[in-house]
Design an enzyme around this catalytic site. Structure first.
Site, PDB file in Angstrom:
ATOM      1  N   LYS A  13      76.160   3.047  17.875  1.00  0.00           N
ATOM      2  CA  LYS A  13      76.771   1.791  18.344  1.00  0.00           C
ATOM      3  C   LYS A  13      77.803   1.266  17.334  1.00  0.00           C
ATOM      4  O   LYS A  13      78.890   0.884  17.706  1.00  0.00           O
ATOM      5  CB  LYS A  13      75.694   0.707  18.556  1.00  0.00           C
ATOM      6  CG  LYS A  13      74.665   1.071  19.614  1.00  0.00           C
ATOM      7  CD  LYS A  13      73.729  -0.093  19.909  1.00  0.00           C
ATOM      8  CE  LYS A  13      72.822  -0.474  18.741  1.00  0.00           C
ATOM      9  NZ  LYS A  13      71.864   0.580  18.326  1.00  0.00           N
ATOM     10  N   ARG A  88      68.202  -7.591  22.468  1.00  0.00           N
ATOM     11  CA  ARG A  88      67.287  -6.500  22.155  1.00  0.00           C
ATOM     12  C   ARG A  88      65.998  -6.594  22.951  1.00  0.00           C
ATOM     13  O   ARG A  88      65.100  -5.790  22.765  1.00  0.00           O
ATOM     14  CB  ARG A  88      66.963  -6.530  20.681  1.00  0.00           C
ATOM     15  CG  ARG A  88      67.619  -5.325  19.967  1.00  0.00           C
ATOM     16  CD  ARG A  88      67.248  -5.391  18.564  1.00  0.00           C
ATOM     17  NE  ARG A  88      67.353  -4.197  17.808  1.00  0.00           N
ATOM     18  CZ  ARG A  88      68.344  -3.926  16.979  1.00  0.00           C
ATOM     19  NH1 ARG A  88      69.392  -4.687  16.926  1.00  0.00           N
ATOM     20  NH2 ARG A  88      68.270  -2.859  16.213  1.00  0.00           N
ATOM     21  N   ARG A 122      71.605   8.879   7.463  1.00  0.00           N
ATOM     22  CA  ARG A 122      72.762   7.986   7.520  1.00  0.00           C
ATOM     23  C   ARG A 122      73.077   7.382   6.156  1.00  0.00           C
ATOM     24  O   ARG A 122      72.177   7.003   5.400  1.00  0.00           O
ATOM     25  CB  ARG A 122      72.467   6.864   8.515  1.00  0.00           C
ATOM     26  CG  ARG A 122      73.531   5.804   8.602  1.00  0.00           C
ATOM     27  CD  ARG A 122      73.442   5.007   9.868  1.00  0.00           C
ATOM     28  NE  ARG A 122      72.266   4.176   9.978  1.00  0.00           N
ATOM     29  CZ  ARG A 122      71.959   3.461  11.061  1.00  0.00           C
ATOM     30  NH1 ARG A 122      72.721   3.527  12.127  1.00  0.00           N
ATOM     31  NH2 ARG A 122      70.879   2.724  11.077  1.00  0.00           N
ATOM     32  N   ARG A 152      70.627   2.322   3.990  1.00  0.00           N
ATOM     33  CA  ARG A 152      70.008   1.036   4.340  1.00  0.00           C
ATOM     34  C   ARG A 152      68.518   1.072   4.019  1.00  0.00           C
ATOM     35  O   ARG A 152      67.866   2.092   4.204  1.00  0.00           O
ATOM     36  CB  ARG A 152      70.191   0.775   5.843  1.00  0.00           C
ATOM     37  CG  ARG A 152      71.434   0.017   6.181  1.00  0.00           C
ATOM     38  CD  ARG A 152      71.706  -0.042   7.658  1.00  0.00           C
ATOM     39  NE  ARG A 152      70.590  -0.462   8.487  1.00  0.00           N
ATOM     40  CZ  ARG A 152      70.662  -0.651   9.802  1.00  0.00           C
ATOM     41  NH1 ARG A 152      71.813  -0.470  10.422  1.00  0.00           N
ATOM     42  NH2 ARG A 152      69.617  -1.012  10.498  1.00  0.00           N
ATOM     43  N   ARG A 163      61.050   1.247  14.358  1.00  0.00           N
ATOM     44  CA  ARG A 163      62.243   0.748  15.069  1.00  0.00           C
ATOM     45  C   ARG A 163      62.446   1.490  16.392  1.00  0.00           C
ATOM     46  O   ARG A 163      62.836   0.885  17.393  1.00  0.00           O
ATOM     47  CB  ARG A 163      63.485   0.931  14.173  1.00  0.00           C
ATOM     48  CG  ARG A 163      63.517  -0.071  13.018  1.00  0.00           C
ATOM     49  CD  ARG A 163      64.469   0.377  11.924  1.00  0.00           C
ATOM     50  NE  ARG A 163      65.856   0.425  12.330  1.00  0.00           N
ATOM     51  CZ  ARG A 163      66.793   1.105  11.683  1.00  0.00           C
ATOM     52  NH1 ARG A 163      66.486   1.800  10.600  1.00  0.00           N
ATOM     53  NH2 ARG A 163      68.026   1.094  12.106  1.00  0.00           N
TER      54      ARG A 163
HETATM   55  P1  AMP Z   1      70.433  -3.004  13.420  1.00  0.00           P
HETATM   56  O1  AMP Z   1      71.408  -3.107  12.296  1.00  0.00           O
HETATM   57  O2  AMP Z   1      71.000  -3.395  14.748  1.00  0.00           O
HETATM   58  O3  AMP Z   1      69.742  -1.659  13.440  1.00  0.00           O
HETATM   59  O4  AMP Z   1      69.284  -4.091  13.110  1.00  0.00           O
HETATM   60  C1  AMP Z   1      68.476  -3.996  11.962  1.00  0.00           C
HETATM   61  C2  AMP Z   1      67.259  -4.882  12.140  1.00  0.00           C
HETATM   62  O5  AMP Z   1      67.666  -6.254  12.295  1.00  0.00           O
HETATM   63  C3  AMP Z   1      66.418  -4.589  13.380  1.00  0.00           C
HETATM   64  O6  AMP Z   1      65.510  -3.532  13.171  1.00  0.00           O
HETATM   65  C4  AMP Z   1      65.726  -5.930  13.598  1.00  0.00           C
HETATM   66  O7  AMP Z   1      64.654  -6.110  12.673  1.00  0.00           O
HETATM   67  C5  AMP Z   1      66.813  -6.922  13.212  1.00  0.00           C
HETATM   68  N1  AMP Z   1      67.613  -7.296  14.403  1.00  0.00           N
HETATM   69  C6  AMP Z   1      68.899  -6.976  14.668  1.00  0.00           C
HETATM   70  N2  AMP Z   1      69.286  -7.473  15.846  1.00  0.00           N
HETATM   71  C7  AMP Z   1      68.221  -8.138  16.349  1.00  0.00           C
HETATM   72  C8  AMP Z   1      67.964  -8.854  17.544  1.00  0.00           C
HETATM   73  N3  AMP Z   1      68.901  -8.976  18.500  1.00  0.00           N
HETATM   74  N4  AMP Z   1      66.733  -9.405  17.717  1.00  0.00           N
HETATM   75  C9  AMP Z   1      65.791  -9.299  16.778  1.00  0.00           C
HETATM   76  N5  AMP Z   1      65.932  -8.611  15.639  1.00  0.00           N
HETATM   77  C10 AMP Z   1      67.135  -8.030  15.414  1.00  0.00           C
END
Ligand code: AMP
Length: 211
Positions: A13, A88, A122, A152, A163
């Site tokens: 994404k 999400r 990654r 990360r 996740r």
């Molecule tokens: P990402 O960078 O999108 O993989 O997000 C990393 C982490 O941030 C996720 O595993 C969640 O813990 C948190 N997170 C990101 N977006 C959301 C969301 N829309 N709702 C809840 N938690 C989120």
């Protein structure tokens, strides 16, 4: 055009969002990036978010929805934006429909078995670029800006498994949500290069824009 980018962790994404931003000028809004910036800055939001992120769980809806609502109240989004990582779950999707007009849900479909390797391999840069160790040839800096690459904190096998589970249970149902609204556009992100995936996205989006 306002787009929701949907896809499992590791689907690409973020990578496709930067290509879309370069091609169409859409603003990239990543809730994950916003949380990571808050953690780095030691804010209250960052303190709340950290424990959830470290566990591979979703940060509570109230916190997340407020962040997005406030971000979408800013003027720069007028010519179109992409939400990366939001919504999400169904609650967030319904909330979003109350304060935003979404035109398309771009779903990047990647077979489950590829995701673990993609995320654990990654390496990311603070500028937003991301790479896979297998194509870096030992490089430790970003080809785009020269910044130092890092992994990360939540890109470790244990957190990634949580996740992926969270994605299956809470986020994947959004595919049907947007399908029912007639907004779903699915592309195949499992094979081919990121540029190949982008070509498929561009062809489909251009068709929509021309309508
Ligand atoms: P990402 O960078 O999108 O993989 O997000 C990393 C982490 O941030 C996720 O595993 C969640 O813990 C948190 N997170 C990101 N977006 C959301 C969301 N829309 N709702 C809840 N938690 C989120």
């Amino acid at each position: 055009m306002n787009i929701v980018l949907l896809g499992a962790p590791g689907a690409g994404k973020g990578t496709q969002a930067s290509k879309l931003a370069a091609e169409y000028g859409f603003i990239h809004i990543s809730t994950g990036d916003i949380f990571r910036a808050n953690i780095k800055g030691g804010t209250e939001i960052g303190k709340v978010a950290k424990s959830y992120i470290d566990a591979g769980k979703l940060v509570p809806d109230e916190v997340t929805c407020d962040i997005v609502k406030n971000r979408l109240a800013e003027k720069d989004i007028a010519s179109g934006y992409m939400l990366d990582g939001f919504p999400r779950n169904l609650f967030q999707a319904r909330e979003l429909d109350k304060f935003a007009r979404i035109d398309v849900c771009l779903n990047i479909d990647v077979p489950k078995e590829l995701l673990m390797d993609r995320i654990c391999g990654r390496r990311v840069c603070a500028c937003g670029e991301s790479y896979h160790v297998s194509t870096l040839n030992g490089a430790t800096t970003c080809a785009k800006c020269g910044g130092k690459l890092y992994r990360r904190d939540d890109d470790n096998p244990e957190t990634v498994a949580a996740r992926l589970d969270t994605y299956e249970k809470q986020t994947a149902p959004l595919i049907d949500y947007y399908k029912a609204q007639g907004k779903l556009l699915t592309v195949h992100g499992g094979k081919g290069s990121p540029d190949g995936v982008f070509a498929e996205i561009k062809a489909k989006l251009d068709k929509l824009i021309a309508k």
